[in-house]
Design a protein around this motif. Structure first.
Motif, PDB file in Angstrom:
ATOM      1  N   HIS A 138      94.187 -46.860  56.323  1.00 35.04           N
ATOM      2  CA  HIS A 138      94.457 -48.363  56.705  1.00 35.04           C
ATOM      3  C   HIS A 138      95.602 -49.093  55.988  1.00 35.04           C
ATOM      4  CE1 HIS A 138      93.285 -52.121  59.137  1.00 35.04           C
ATOM      5  NE2 HIS A 138      93.326 -52.610  57.977  1.00 35.04           N
ATOM      6  N   CYS A 139      96.268 -49.947  56.375  1.00 34.31           N
ATOM      7  CA  CYS A 139      97.206 -50.978  55.726  1.00 34.31           C
ATOM      8  C   CYS A 139      97.315 -52.252  56.357  1.00 34.31           C
ATOM      9  CB  CYS A 139      98.519 -50.257  55.693  1.00 34.31           C
ATOM     10  SG  CYS A 139      99.883 -51.203  54.845  1.00 34.31           S
ATOM     11  N   ARG A 140      97.004 -53.281  55.606  1.00 32.74           N
ATOM     12  CA  ARG A 140      97.142 -54.663  56.181  1.00 32.74           C
ATOM     13  C   ARG A 140      98.352 -55.472  55.587  1.00 32.74           C
ATOM     14  NH1 ARG A 140      92.718 -55.972  54.663  1.00 32.74           N
ATOM     15  NH2 ARG A 140      93.367 -57.778  53.205  1.00 32.74           N
ATOM     16  N   VAL A 158      98.386 -54.563  51.474  1.00 31.73           N
ATOM     17  CA  VAL A 158      97.134 -53.899  51.002  1.00 31.73           C
ATOM     18  C   VAL A 158      96.898 -52.572  51.745  1.00 31.73           C
ATOM     19  CG1 VAL A 158      94.485 -54.394  50.466  1.00 31.73           C
ATOM     20  CG2 VAL A 158      96.263 -56.062  50.432  1.00 31.73           C
ATOM     21  N   ASP A 159      96.247 -51.687  51.033  1.00 33.89           N
ATOM     22  CA  ASP A 159      95.772 -50.401  51.647  1.00 33.89           C
ATOM     23  C   ASP A 159      94.618 -49.933  51.061  1.00 33.89           C
ATOM     24  OD1 ASP A 159      96.156 -48.209  49.573  1.00 33.89           O
ATOM     25  OD2 ASP A 159      98.411 -49.263  49.385  1.00 33.89           O
ATOM     26  N   ASP A 160      94.031 -48.879  51.706  1.00 37.62           N
ATOM     27  CA  ASP A 160      92.697 -48.562  51.229  1.00 37.62           C
ATOM     28  C   ASP A 160      92.956 -47.022  50.606  1.00 37.62           C
ATOM     29  OD1 ASP A 160      93.108 -46.756  53.575  1.00 37.62           O
ATOM     30  OD2 ASP A 160      91.297 -47.579  54.376  1.00 37.62           O
ATOM     31  N   GLY A 161      94.099 -46.585  50.059  1.00 35.04           N
ATOM     32  CA  GLY A 161      94.172 -45.259  49.472  1.00 35.04           C
ATOM     33  C   GLY A 161      93.856 -45.041  48.084  1.00 35.04           C
ATOM     34  N   VAL A 162      94.527 -44.414  47.550  1.00 34.54           N
ATOM     35  CA  VAL A 162      94.057 -44.072  46.048  1.00 34.54           C
ATOM     36  C   VAL A 162      94.294 -45.245  45.170  1.00 34.54           C
ATOM     37  CG1 VAL A 162      94.434 -41.586  46.417  1.00 34.54           C
ATOM     38  CG2 VAL A 162      96.498 -42.967  45.374  1.00 34.54           C
ATOM     39  N   GLY A 163      95.389 -45.989  45.280  1.00 37.97           N
ATOM     40  CA  GLY A 163      95.607 -47.135  44.608  1.00 37.97           C
ATOM     41  C   GLY A 163      96.501 -46.754  43.174  1.00 37.97           C
TER      42      GLY A 163
END
Length: 371
Positions: free
Chosen positions: A309-311, A322-327
């Protein structure tokens, strides 16, 4: 004199530059008249030789000084002292022949010293000459003292010092201008490389993702694969056009257009995109900067995040991706890529602030606030 010679071609300055020093030798006519009035032929010949030699040394040294400053290579101090020493010896010879009239040559020595020697050495030499021209005529009974020589020396030295400062400032100004021009070239190259990196990085990332998708669909859904392949051709042509426009200085990035590109890239990568419907809230002064930020951030999400997901959030003065990946890595090492480093330079140049950080969900946040 400086303004006139600056416009001459280099060859003409090299060939005729000596004339700008020789023209001042007209004042040697006074000791020359005294020499021509001497009763002895040998004394007259010796005096003429001394005056000619003095003029040659002065003109040559002045010419070398001028040309050296034009090329940024000042006359070495040791060579200046040799020339000045020769002129002092010739002045002594003239004074021995015609008395105090020969001291008129000391003005040329003072002027040349101010131009070619360090300031402290030059003023020391002038002070010594002032003492000599003041005391010697009073010590030699056959000579007539002339207080005007000391005044001439001081005034001429001050004038020569001022002219030398003008030469030096002009040279420093020319060097500064050249440095500014060099810096402008470097800055333009960096801007160009940054733009090409960002454009190709985004375009090639989307092309890679769509190529992988078309490869997976080629057997299970040929029609959809054909659509993806057709889009690949369009993307490749657009990337080529973008690079040409950037090189030509015509590339215009806009956050509204980048929202559509971001949607395409994220969808092709299988990432759910939460994007604003439009970018009308962003004022004109921020639209290009926010467009570059969105392009680079989305490229990194597609390439590196493994996100689902990317917002993207837009306001009048900020953009956040903002994304919900590995960071990013805990030590911040992920923040040093060429893309994000170039993005930081771009944001700073626009007067904004860039934040790159881990979010609570473990993903990656890129946020920019405009000026």
């Amino acid at each position: 004199m400086t303004t006139f010679t600056a416009d001459l071609p280099e060859g003409r300055v090299w060939r005729y530059g000596w004339m700008f020093g020789a023209i001042w030798l007209i004042y040697l006519i006074y000791p020359l008249n005294e020499i021509l009035a001497l009763p002895s032929i040998a004394a007259r010949a010796s005096g003429i030789v001394a005056i000619v030699a003095f003029g040659v040394v002065f003109t040559t040294t002045f010419w070398r000084f001028r040309n050296g400053h034009r090329r940024g290579r000042p006359l070495p101090t040791s060579q200046a002292w040799i020339a000045l020493g020769a002129m002092v010896a010739l002045t002594v010879a003239l004074s021995a022949l015609v008395g105090t009239t020969g001291f008129g040559a000391t003005v040329y020595i003072a002027v040349l010293a101010m131009m070619t020697l360090p300031v402290r050495q030059a003023w020391t030499l002038v002070a010594v000459m002032v003492v000599i021209v003041e005391l010697t005529p009073r010590a030699v009974s056959s000579w007539e003292p002339d207080n005007f020589f000391a005044f001439q020396l001081l005034i001429s030295s001050a004038a020569a010092w001022g002219i030398t400062q003008v030469f030096q400032r002009n040279h420093e100004l020319a060097v500064a201008r050249q440095q500014l021009a060099d810096l402008a070239i470097v800055a333009e190259r960096e801007r160009m490389s940054r733009d090409v990196h960002d454009i190709l990085g985004h375009s090639l990332t989307v092309i890679t993702v769509k190529s992988e998708l078309a490869g997976r669909l080629i057997e299970i859904d040929p029609a959809r694969a054909a659509v993806e392949i057709a889009e690949l051709e369009t993307l490749a042509r657009q990337a080529l056009a973008d690079v040409r426009s950037t090189v030509g200085g015509m590339r215009q990035i806009d956050v509204g257009a980048e929202l559509a590109s971001a949607k395409t890239a994220l969808t092709a990568a299988g990432i759910e995109a939460d994007l604003p419907g439009d970018a009308d809230v962003v004022p004109l002064r921020h639209r290009e900067l926010f467009g570059w930020v969105l392009r680079e951030a989305v490229t990194n999400v597609v390439r590196h995040s493994s996100a689902r997901h990317c917002r993207v959030t837009l306001t009048a003065s900020s953009i956040s991706i903002v994304d919900d990946g590995v960071g990013p890595a805990e030590d911040g090492s992920d923040n040093g890529g060429n893309g994000l480093r170039g993005l930081g330079e771009r944001v700073r140049a626009a007067g904004g602030s860039l934040t790159i950080a881990r979010v609570s969900t473990g993903g990656f946040r890129v946020e920019v606030h405009g000026e």
